[in-house]
Enzyme design. Structure first.
Site, PDB file in Angstrom:
ATOM      1  N   LYS A 196     -10.065 -42.855  11.108  1.00  0.00           N
ATOM      2  CA  LYS A 196      -9.447 -44.173  11.021  1.00  0.00           C
ATOM      3  C   LYS A 196      -8.092 -44.076  10.325  1.00  0.00           C
ATOM      4  CE  LYS A 196      -9.720 -47.473   7.951  1.00  0.00           C
ATOM      5  NZ  LYS A 196      -8.323 -47.958   8.008  1.00  0.00           N
ATOM      6  N   GLY A 248      -6.789 -41.867  -0.255  1.00  0.00           N
ATOM      7  CA  GLY A 248      -6.354 -43.232  -0.521  1.00  0.00           C
ATOM      8  C   GLY A 248      -6.449 -43.548  -1.996  1.00  0.00           C
ATOM      9  N   SER A 249      -6.736 -44.807  -2.295  1.00  0.00           N
ATOM     10  CA  SER A 249      -6.715 -45.251  -3.696  1.00  0.00           C
ATOM     11  C   SER A 249      -7.938 -44.752  -4.460  1.00  0.00           C
ATOM     12  CB  SER A 249      -6.668 -46.772  -3.755  1.00  0.00           C
ATOM     13  OG  SER A 249      -7.838 -47.327  -3.187  1.00  0.00           O
ATOM     14  N   THR A 250      -7.777 -44.574  -5.752  1.00  0.00           N
ATOM     15  CA  THR A 250      -8.871 -44.152  -6.618  1.00  0.00           C
ATOM     16  C   THR A 250      -9.982 -45.196  -6.606  1.00  0.00           C
ATOM     17  OG1 THR A 250      -7.404 -42.816  -7.991  1.00  0.00           O
ATOM     18  CG2 THR A 250      -9.452 -43.563  -9.019  1.00  0.00           C
ATOM     19  N   GLU A 251      -9.579 -46.458  -6.542  1.00  0.00           N
ATOM     20  CA  GLU A 251     -10.545 -47.555  -6.525  1.00  0.00           C
ATOM     21  C   GLU A 251     -11.516 -47.433  -5.336  1.00  0.00           C
ATOM     22  OE1 GLU A 251      -8.490 -51.133  -5.690  1.00  0.00           O
ATOM     23  OE2 GLU A 251     -10.296 -52.381  -5.778  1.00  0.00           O
ATOM     24  N   GLY A 253     -11.919 -44.782  -3.447  1.00  0.00           N
ATOM     25  CA  GLY A 253     -12.589 -43.474  -3.540  1.00  0.00           C
ATOM     26  C   GLY A 253     -13.843 -43.543  -4.399  1.00  0.00           C
ATOM     27  N   GLU A 270      -9.317 -37.380  -1.891  1.00  0.00           N
ATOM     28  CA  GLU A 270      -7.960 -37.074  -2.355  1.00  0.00           C
ATOM     29  C   GLU A 270      -7.346 -38.406  -2.741  1.00  0.00           C
ATOM     30  OE1 GLU A 270      -4.495 -36.932  -2.835  1.00  0.00           O
ATOM     31  OE2 GLU A 270      -4.061 -36.298  -0.788  1.00  0.00           O
ATOM     32  N   CYS A 304       1.193 -39.339  -3.263  1.00  0.00           N
ATOM     33  CA  CYS A 304       0.170 -39.231  -4.308  1.00  0.00           C
ATOM     34  C   CYS A 304       0.556 -38.195  -5.355  1.00  0.00           C
ATOM     35  CB  CYS A 304      -1.181 -38.908  -3.697  1.00  0.00           C
ATOM     36  SG  CYS A 304      -1.095 -37.594  -2.486  1.00  0.00           S
ATOM     37  N   GLU A 401      -0.405 -45.591 -11.394  1.00  0.00           N
ATOM     38  CA  GLU A 401       0.321 -45.119 -10.220  1.00  0.00           C
ATOM     39  C   GLU A 401       1.087 -46.297  -9.616  1.00  0.00           C
ATOM     40  OE1 GLU A 401      -1.981 -44.004  -6.632  1.00  0.00           O
ATOM     41  OE2 GLU A 401      -0.772 -42.193  -6.626  1.00  0.00           O
TER      42      GLU A 401
END
Ligand code: NAI
Ligand code: MG
Length: 499
Positions: A196, A248-251, A253, A270, A304, A401
């Site tokens: 995606k 993508g975002s840590t959130e 992830g 990542e 990133c 970030e």
């Protein structure tokens, strides 16, 4: 529509008294469809819903694309499963390699078309899509094509076998390159995939489906489903998927990790970063300035591993920052399709809002802002390259970030202090060290908690070199031999793999 920051913006500064003429790359090479379906089982299927994807530089609508629902995702996973059980996993490895080599060559042949489309849909300068994204995407396919029939030698005495169906969710900052990072190793290892692209940048992944057709890849080996986070969540939650690879975002992830805990599905993440770019007093300053600029203004700072925290030795702060400001004033911000553009459009209204909010917090918390004079286009999403000095460790702009063209400058006196400040972050993706001393580079590199440490350079990528993070930057590596491992199971693994 877009609020432009309340700082001076009267024109690309032309310090030497001349302006650059426009040098636009022609859009004619790209032919867009009015609408795109989902690429499943080697053909286009109608999505249950659609939305419009735009150009962030002009807000102009480009095409209708599918918002795949859970049912669509299930169909795609079914197609991937069938292809896996059928021809693909049993294919002679040298045959698999043949398809990957074909894809790599086709990407090279159609590089200009892809580069223009990438800049149009994502906002990045054409010189970057042309000179970085496309060559690297092709290089990833070439590199992993070479491993496809050598897995036994790459992992001796471990009987490597493919994992199965990989669900891959990628972001909008390097749309085609992240696709290559995900698809090339998965296919080389004998897996099939459902990928995606991000909701703001689906078009290069959809054009890639035409490359798959040209390469005559067997149907169902690669399936592309477009849509937003709901589509991503449907991939993560689908029972038929054996492995998730997410960038993508840590959130998000973290949410994915929570959801997959205990399911036996494998996962690599990542995520974000807040890299320190550390300049010692013996570094060649002009070279360092170029590295700092490349570190944070490349791809509008939507990177990133961006060098978003500049740690500079106190004794050289003043000359370095002066040189940096002078250099900033020469960056050309504007039309991504202009070959002279250095900094393109911010990828989306939402990302622009996030950047503006964090920059406002920097000013409120007392850091000193500098933005060169710069004229921004009327429409589209833009942000002037920005430097903050006088930043404290506690400021949000030193911790969070920003993912935009915004640099936070902090100072240090000793290597130990530089190290402590550099490692004082929840992230650990990358770092940079600028010094003439080789021994100091090694001393720092051994102690920096970052997946990649660049020395006297920054943002250098190569398919042979593993990339990935520590701590909240995620786990697992992409690139190199390390990048194959998450797509393989080995004899020593338990029945479900190692999660
Ligand atoms: P995001 O993490 O929401 O989006 C990345 C991908 O994940 C997209 O394809 C998105 O559709 C998908 N996604 C979103 N929600 C999902 C869910 N619940 N389950 C599965 N997939 C989901 O990132 P976003 O909102 O675009 O950007 C927010 C921030 O994240 C940025 O400002 C930046 O700080 C960071 N980021 C980091 C990236 C990196 O390369 N490490 C890339 C993109 C964003
Ligand atoms: Mg999000």
């Amino acid at each position: 529509m877009t609020e432009v920051p309340a700082h001076p913006r009267p024109g690309h500064l032309a310090p030497l008294g001349f302006e650059y003429a426009a040098a636009p790359e022609s859009r004619a090479i790209v032919s867009l469809e009015d609408g795109y379906g989902l690429y499943v089982g080697g053909r286009w299927i109608e999505p249950s819903e659609t939305y419009t994807t735009i150009s962030p530089a002009s807000e102009e609508p480009l095409a209708r694309v599918g918002q795949a629902g859970a049912q669509d995702v299930d169909t795609a996973v079914g197609a991937a499963r069938e292809a896996f059980e059928g021809a693909w996993s049993a294919l002679r490895p040298a045959e698999r390699a043949k398809y990957l080599f074909r894809i790599a060559r086709l990407l090279q042949e159609r590089a200009r078309e892809f580069a223009v489309l990438e800049s149009l849909n994502g906002g990045k300068p054409i010189k970057e899509s042309r000179d970085v994204d496309l060559p690297l995407a092709a290089a990833h396919f070439f590199y992993y094509a070479g491993w496809a029939d050598k897995l036994e030698y790459a992992f001796p005495n471990r009987s490597p076998r493919p994992v199965g169906v990989a669900g891959q969710i990628i972001p909008w900052n390097f749309p085609l390159l992240m696709l290559a990072w995900k698809i090339a190793p998965a296919l080389a290892a004998g897996n099939t995939v459902v990928l995606k692209p991000a909701e703001t940048t689906p078009l290069s992944a959809l054009l890639f489906c035409d490359v798959l057709r040209q390469a005559e890849l067997p149907p169902g080996v690669v399936n592309i489903v477009t849509g937003d986070g709901r589509t991503g969540a449907a991939i993560v939650g689908n029972e038929g998927v054996d492995k998730i690879a997410f960038t993508g975002s840590t959130e998000v992830g973290k949410a994915i990790q929570r959801e997959l805990a205990g399911t036996g599905k494998r996962l690599t993440l990542e995520l974000g970063g807040k890299a320190a770019n550390i300049v010692f007093d013996d570094a060649p300053l002009d070279q360092a300035v170029e590295g700092i600029v490349n570190g944070i203004y490349f791809n509008q700072g939507h990177v990133c591993c961006a060098g978003s925290r500049l740690l500079v030795q106190e004794s050289i702060q003043q000359p370095l920052v002066e040189k940096l400001k002078r250099r900033l004033a020469t960056l050309r911000v504007g039309d991504p399709l202009d070959k002279n553009t250095d900094v393109g459009a911010i990828n989306s209204a939402a990302q622009l809002q996030k950047i503006e909010e964090l920059v406002a917090s920097g000013e409120q918390e007392g850091a000193e802002i500098y933005q060169p004079p710069c004229r921004l286009p009327e429409r589209g999403y833009w942000f002037v390259p920005t430097v903050f000095t006088g930043v404290a460790q506690s400021h949000r702009i030193a911790q969070e970030e920003i993912f935009g063209p915004v640099l936070s400058v902090l100072t240090f006196r000793t290597p130990a202090e530089a190290l402590e400040k550099a490692n004082n972050t929840a992230y650990g993706l990358s770092a940079g060290v600028w010094t003439e001393k080789g021994s100091r580079i090694l001393w720092m590199a051994q102690r920096l908690r970052a997946g990649v440490v660049w020395a006297n350079t920054f943002n250098r990528f190569d398919p042979t070199s593993p990339f990935g993070g520590y701590k909240e930057s995620g786990f697992g590596r992409e690139g190199g031999l390390h990048g194959l491992e998450p797509y393989l199971r080995f004899d020593e693994d338990g029945a479900d793999g190692d999660g």
